[in-house]
Design a protein around this motif. Structure first.
Motif, PDB file in Angstrom:
ATOM      1  N   GLU A 148       0.848  -1.191   0.000  1.00  8.21           N
ATOM      2  CA  GLU A 148       0.000   0.000   0.000  1.00  8.21           C
ATOM      3  C   GLU A 148       0.884   1.241   0.000  1.00  8.21           C
ATOM      4  N   ALA A 149       0.559   2.198  -0.879  1.00  5.82           N
ATOM      5  CA  ALA A 149       1.355   3.414  -0.995  1.00  5.82           C
ATOM      6  C   ALA A 149       0.701   4.568  -0.244  1.00  5.82           C
ATOM      7  N   ASP A 150       1.363   5.715  -0.251  1.00  6.73           N
ATOM      8  CA  ASP A 150       0.842   6.865   0.501  1.00  6.73           C
ATOM      9  C   ASP A 150      -0.356   7.520  -0.183  1.00  6.73           C
ATOM     10  N   ASP A 151      -0.719   7.035  -1.393  1.00  6.16           N
ATOM     11  CA  ASP A 151      -1.954   7.527  -2.019  1.00  6.16           C
ATOM     12  C   ASP A 151      -3.148   6.638  -1.678  1.00  6.16           C
ATOM     13  N   GLU A 152      -2.910   5.640  -0.779  1.00  2.00           N
ATOM     14  CA  GLU A 152      -3.924   4.712  -0.274  1.00  2.00           C
ATOM     15  C   GLU A 152      -4.368   3.687  -1.310  1.00  2.00           C
ATOM     16  N   PHE A 153      -3.643   3.582  -2.440  1.00  3.54           N
ATOM     17  CA  PHE A 153      -3.887   2.525  -3.411  1.00  3.54           C
ATOM     18  C   PHE A 153      -2.903   1.386  -3.177  1.00  3.54           C
ATOM     19  N   MET A 154      -3.298   0.197  -3.654  1.00  2.47           N
ATOM     20  CA  MET A 154      -2.409  -0.953  -3.562  1.00  2.47           C
ATOM     21  C   MET A 154      -1.689  -1.150  -4.894  1.00  2.47           C
ATOM     22  N   TYR A 155      -0.440  -1.567  -4.798  1.00  2.00           N
ATOM     23  CA  TYR A 155       0.406  -1.758  -5.969  1.00  2.00           C
ATOM     24  C   TYR A 155       1.155  -3.082  -5.878  1.00  2.00           C
ATOM     25  N   VAL A 156       1.481  -3.619  -7.052  1.00  2.00           N
ATOM     26  CA  VAL A 156       2.431  -4.729  -7.130  1.00  2.00           C
ATOM     27  C   VAL A 156       3.801  -4.086  -7.255  1.00  2.00           C
ATOM     28  N   LEU A 157       4.610  -4.258  -6.231  1.00  2.00           N
ATOM     29  CA  LEU A 157       5.891  -3.566  -6.124  1.00  2.00           C
ATOM     30  C   LEU A 157       7.014  -4.443  -6.658  1.00  2.00           C
ATOM     31  N   LYS A 158       7.763  -3.909  -7.642  1.00  2.00           N
ATOM     32  CA  LYS A 158       8.920  -4.601  -8.208  1.00  2.00           C
ATOM     33  C   LYS A 158      10.179  -4.003  -7.591  1.00  2.00           C
ATOM     34  N   PHE A 159      11.063  -4.870  -7.106  1.00  2.00           N
ATOM     35  CA  PHE A 159      12.191  -4.423  -6.299  1.00  2.00           C
ATOM     36  C   PHE A 159      13.496  -4.336  -7.089  1.00  2.00           C
TER      37      PHE A 159
ATOM     38  N   GLU B  26       8.453  -7.738   8.646  1.00  2.00           N
ATOM     39  CA  GLU B  26       8.412  -8.994   7.904  1.00  2.00           C
ATOM     40  C   GLU B  26       9.397  -9.984   8.512  1.00  2.00           C
ATOM     41  N   GLY B  27       8.916 -11.185   8.846  1.00  2.00           N
ATOM     42  CA  GLY B  27       9.748 -12.157   9.544  1.00  2.00           C
ATOM     43  C   GLY B  27      10.656 -12.983   8.654  1.00  2.00           C
ATOM     44  N   ASP B  28      10.362 -13.072   7.375  1.00  3.57           N
ATOM     45  CA  ASP B  28      11.140 -13.891   6.455  1.00  3.57           C
ATOM     46  C   ASP B  28      12.488 -13.211   6.162  1.00  3.57           C
ATOM     47  N   GLU B  29      13.598 -13.894   6.468  1.00  2.00           N
ATOM     48  CA  GLU B  29      14.921 -13.287   6.287  1.00  2.00           C
ATOM     49  C   GLU B  29      15.216 -12.989   4.826  1.00  2.00           C
ATOM     50  N   GLU B  30      14.768 -13.862   3.916  1.00  3.46           N
ATOM     51  CA  GLU B  30      15.003 -13.636   2.490  1.00  3.46           C
ATOM     52  C   GLU B  30      14.319 -12.352   2.035  1.00  3.46           C
ATOM     53  N   ILE B  31      13.093 -12.133   2.510  1.00  2.00           N
ATOM     54  CA  ILE B  31      12.366 -10.916   2.150  1.00  2.00           C
ATOM     55  C   ILE B  31      13.020  -9.699   2.785  1.00  2.00           C
ATOM     56  N   GLN B  32      13.457  -9.825   4.026  1.00  4.01           N
ATOM     57  CA  GLN B  32      14.136  -8.714   4.686  1.00  4.01           C
ATOM     58  C   GLN B  32      15.382  -8.296   3.904  1.00  4.01           C
ATOM     59  N   ASP B  33      16.144  -9.281   3.432  1.00  2.00           N
ATOM     60  CA  ASP B  33      17.342  -8.971   2.646  1.00  2.00           C
ATOM     61  C   ASP B  33      16.962  -8.257   1.347  1.00  2.00           C
ATOM     62  N   LEU B  34      15.870  -8.702   0.713  1.00  2.00           N
ATOM     63  CA  LEU B  34      15.409  -8.083  -0.528  1.00  2.00           C
ATOM     64  C   LEU B  34      15.012  -6.630  -0.294  1.00  2.00           C
ATOM     65  N   LEU B  35      14.304  -6.378   0.802  1.00  2.00           N
ATOM     66  CA  LEU B  35      13.851  -5.023   1.103  1.00  2.00           C
ATOM     67  C   LEU B  35      15.028  -4.104   1.426  1.00  2.00           C
ATOM     68  N   LYS B  36      15.995  -4.613   2.159  1.00  2.00           N
ATOM     69  CA  LYS B  36      17.161  -3.798   2.490  1.00  2.00           C
ATOM     70  C   LYS B  36      17.941  -3.426   1.228  1.00  2.00           C
ATOM     71  N   ALA B  37      18.001  -4.357   0.273  1.00  2.00           N
ATOM     72  CA  ALA B  37      18.725  -4.096  -0.974  1.00  2.00           C
ATOM     73  C   ALA B  37      17.950  -3.196  -1.918  1.00  2.00           C
ATOM     74  N   SER B  38      16.692  -2.905  -1.569  1.00  2.73           N
ATOM     75  CA  SER B  38      15.828  -2.140  -2.473  1.00  2.73           C
ATOM     76  C   SER B  38      15.504  -0.750  -1.949  1.00  2.73           C
ATOM     77  N   THR B  39      16.190  -0.311  -0.913  1.00  2.00           N
ATOM     78  CA  THR B  39      15.975   1.041  -0.415  1.00  2.00           C
ATOM     79  C   THR B  39      16.218   2.051  -1.538  1.00  2.00           C
ATOM     80  N   GLY B  40      15.294   2.993  -1.687  1.00  2.00           N
ATOM     81  CA  GLY B  40      15.412   3.978  -2.753  1.00  2.00           C
ATOM     82  C   GLY B  40      14.300   3.842  -3.769  1.00  2.00           C
ATOM     83  N   LEU B  41      14.608   4.103  -5.021  1.00  3.62           N
ATOM     84  CA  LEU B  41      13.602   4.197  -6.077  1.00  3.62           C
ATOM     85  C   LEU B  41      13.353   2.850  -6.737  1.00  3.62           C
TER      86      LEU B  41
END
Length: 253
Positions: free
Chosen positions: A18-29, A72-87
């Motif tokens: 969910e983004a700050d415009d209150e819509f849901m998106y499929v987010l590509k990292f 998020e508890g999944d370590e693989e997802i946490q690593d993905l999110l950390k690597a995707s900080t930014g745009l």
């Protein structure tokens, strides 16, 4: 603003958010396996499809701060999110849509031909019966996931030679049997895809996606020009991939 759930169907593991415009998106990292190159292909491919009159979910730039998804508890997802900080890039979520099934829904020849032509132009390897990357939403066909397009940019070798060649993998395209109007579509599509419009689409790619360490180009401008020249050359030789697609179709039917 809110990480909802991973979408594990794809190898890059996008997420519903969910983004700050209150819509849901499929987010590509950007931190996924193919990095920003998949985002570049998604952006260029999706906007060219939209210019041709095809339905594509709204594409938006999505900024992720360091705290995004930290619960998020999944370590693989946490690593993905950390690597995707930014745009990053996201597609508007089509709530209630269903996956296109060619055995259930018949697509008109003109529409099928336009999609086949588009995927020949973009050398899109990912629109097969196994993975159609098309959805039905409110009884209309929508195209998603163009991240596998323009695959030459993973090595930037022989891209100009590839631009003039037929697209052999079109034989596996899910809509090829219905694509009986390729010549007419070739004529009308080339009228729409002017050099100015191609450049405008390529210019949408953020500079920071073009300045990665593995880029073989000295400047962002050279990098953009390489995408532009590939597409323009491909358009100028479109008869080559159209004839190849027609021959592949004849072999099927």
């Amino acid at each position: 603003m809110r990480y909802i759930t991973p979408l594990r169907e794809g190898g890059s593991m996008p997420a519903l958010a969910e983004a700050d415009d209150e819509f849901m998106y499929v987010l590509k990292f950007r931190g996924a396996g193919q990095g920003v190159k998949a985002l570049i292909a998604e952006l260029i491919g999706g906007e060219i499809a939209r210019l041709l009159g095809l339905k594509v979910p709204e594409l938006v730039f999505a900024n992720l701060d360091e705290g995004f998804g930290r619960t998020e508890g999944d370590e693989e997802i946490q690593d993905l999110l950390k690597a995707s900080t930014g745009l990053n890039l996201a597609l508007h979520f089509l709530s209630g849509s269903i996956t296109f099934d060619p055995t259930v829904t018949t697509i008109p020849s003109q529409l099928a031909s336009l999609i086949v032509w588009l995927d020949c132009l973009l050398v899109n390897v990912d629109r097969t019966a196994r993975n159609t990357n098309m959805l039905l939403w409110h009884k209309e066909l929508w195209l998603i996931d163009h991240g596998a397009c323009l695959y030459f940019h993973h090595s930037w070798q022989n891209q100009q030679e590839m631009a003039t060649r037929p697209f052999a993998l079109i034989k596996d395209h899910v809509l090829l049997p219905q694509a009986g109007d390729l010549e007419a579509i070739n004529t009308s599509s080339k009228v729409l895809l002017t050099e100015e419009r191609i450049r405008n689409i390529v210019n949408l790619v953020p500079d920071e996606w073009l300045t990665t360490a593995e880029s073989p180009f000295a400047t962002v401008e050279e990098h953009r020009e390489a995408y532009t020249q590939f597409l323009l050359t491909r358009l100028n030789h479109s008869e080559v991939f159209v004839k190849a697609a027609q021959h592949a179709r004849e072999a099927l039917i």
